[in-house]
Design a protein around this motif. Structure first.
Motif, PDB file in Angstrom:
ATOM      1  N   GLU A   2       0.838  -1.206   0.000  1.00  0.00           N
ATOM      2  CA  GLU A   2       0.000   0.000   0.000  1.00  0.00           C
ATOM      3  C   GLU A   2       0.870   1.252   0.000  1.00  0.00           C
ATOM      4  OE1 GLU A   2      -2.804   1.497   3.351  1.00  0.00           O
ATOM      5  OE2 GLU A   2      -3.791  -0.154   2.304  1.00  0.00           O
ATOM      6  N   THR A   4       2.271   5.000   0.745  1.00  0.00           N
ATOM      7  CA  THR A   4       2.348   5.786   1.979  1.00  0.00           C
ATOM      8  C   THR A   4       1.148   6.722   2.070  1.00  0.00           C
ATOM      9  OG1 THR A   4       4.746   5.741   1.763  1.00  0.00           O
ATOM     10  CG2 THR A   4       3.825   7.363   3.279  1.00  0.00           C
ATOM     11  N   GLU A   5       0.564   6.788   3.238  1.00  0.00           N
ATOM     12  CA  GLU A   5      -0.566   7.673   3.555  1.00  0.00           C
ATOM     13  C   GLU A   5      -1.839   7.352   2.777  1.00  0.00           C
ATOM     14  OE1 GLU A   5       0.304  11.831   3.722  1.00  0.00           O
ATOM     15  OE2 GLU A   5       2.332  11.482   4.454  1.00  0.00           O
ATOM     16  N   TYR A   6      -1.911   6.178   2.165  1.00  0.00           N
ATOM     17  CA  TYR A   6      -3.127   5.800   1.424  1.00  0.00           C
ATOM     18  C   TYR A   6      -4.342   5.772   2.346  1.00  0.00           C
ATOM     19  CZ  TYR A   6      -6.589   3.251  -1.224  1.00  0.00           C
ATOM     20  OH  TYR A   6      -7.749   2.895  -1.850  1.00  0.00           O
ATOM     21  N   SER A   8      -4.913   7.169   5.255  1.00  0.00           N
ATOM     22  CA  SER A   8      -5.341   8.481   5.757  1.00  0.00           C
ATOM     23  C   SER A   8      -5.962   9.326   4.647  1.00  0.00           C
ATOM     24  CB  SER A   8      -4.174   9.218   6.412  1.00  0.00           C
ATOM     25  OG  SER A   8      -3.162   9.486   5.465  1.00  0.00           O
ATOM     26  N   THR A   9      -5.450   9.194   3.422  1.00  0.00           N
ATOM     27  CA  THR A   9      -6.035   9.917   2.291  1.00  0.00           C
ATOM     28  C   THR A   9      -7.438   9.409   2.010  1.00  0.00           C
ATOM     29  OG1 THR A   9      -3.854  10.275   1.314  1.00  0.00           O
ATOM     30  CG2 THR A   9      -5.757  10.498  -0.158  1.00  0.00           C
ATOM     31  N   GLU A  11      -9.517   8.039   4.154  1.00  0.00           N
ATOM     32  CA  GLU A  11     -10.387   8.533   5.229  1.00  0.00           C
ATOM     33  C   GLU A  11     -10.719  10.006   5.033  1.00  0.00           C
ATOM     34  OE1 GLU A  11     -12.033   6.712   7.488  1.00  0.00           O
ATOM     35  OE2 GLU A  11     -11.134   5.052   6.354  1.00  0.00           O
ATOM     36  N   GLU A  12      -9.743  10.786   4.626  1.00  0.00           N
ATOM     37  CA  GLU A  12      -9.974  12.215   4.381  1.00  0.00           C
ATOM     38  C   GLU A  12     -10.988  12.423   3.258  1.00  0.00           C
ATOM     39  OE1 GLU A  12      -7.530  16.013   2.548  1.00  0.00           O
ATOM     40  OE2 GLU A  12      -6.386  14.430   3.540  1.00  0.00           O
TER      41      GLU A  12
END
Length: 70
Positions: A2, A4-6, A8-9, A11-12
């Motif tokens: 996955e 990086t930051e997938y 959290s992105t 969810e945002e």
């Protein structure tokens, strides 16, 4: 693997969609509330000014239902 930051992105973006939907629903509900108020005000005005009675209101309701079925 996955990126990086997938997570959290994702969810945002989901939060943005939920927020936009909620704002759209509120705007729609507000507009409908104003519409029903204006319709009621118009009917009350016609009753006071022109003596509209139950027969005219029944006809008006029927015509509006025919034009705007649910």
């Amino acid at each position: 693997m996955e990126p990086t930051e997938y997570a959290s992105t994702l969810e945002e973006l989901k939060a943005q969609v939920h927020g936009a939907r909620l704002r759209a629903q509120r705007a729609s509900n507000s507009e409908l509330l104003h519409l029903w108020w204006r319709i009621g005000r118009t009917i009350l005005d016609r009753q006071a000014e022109q003596g509209w009675g139950a027969k005219i209101l029944t006809r008006l309701a029927s015509d509006l239902r025919a034009e705007f079925p649910t």
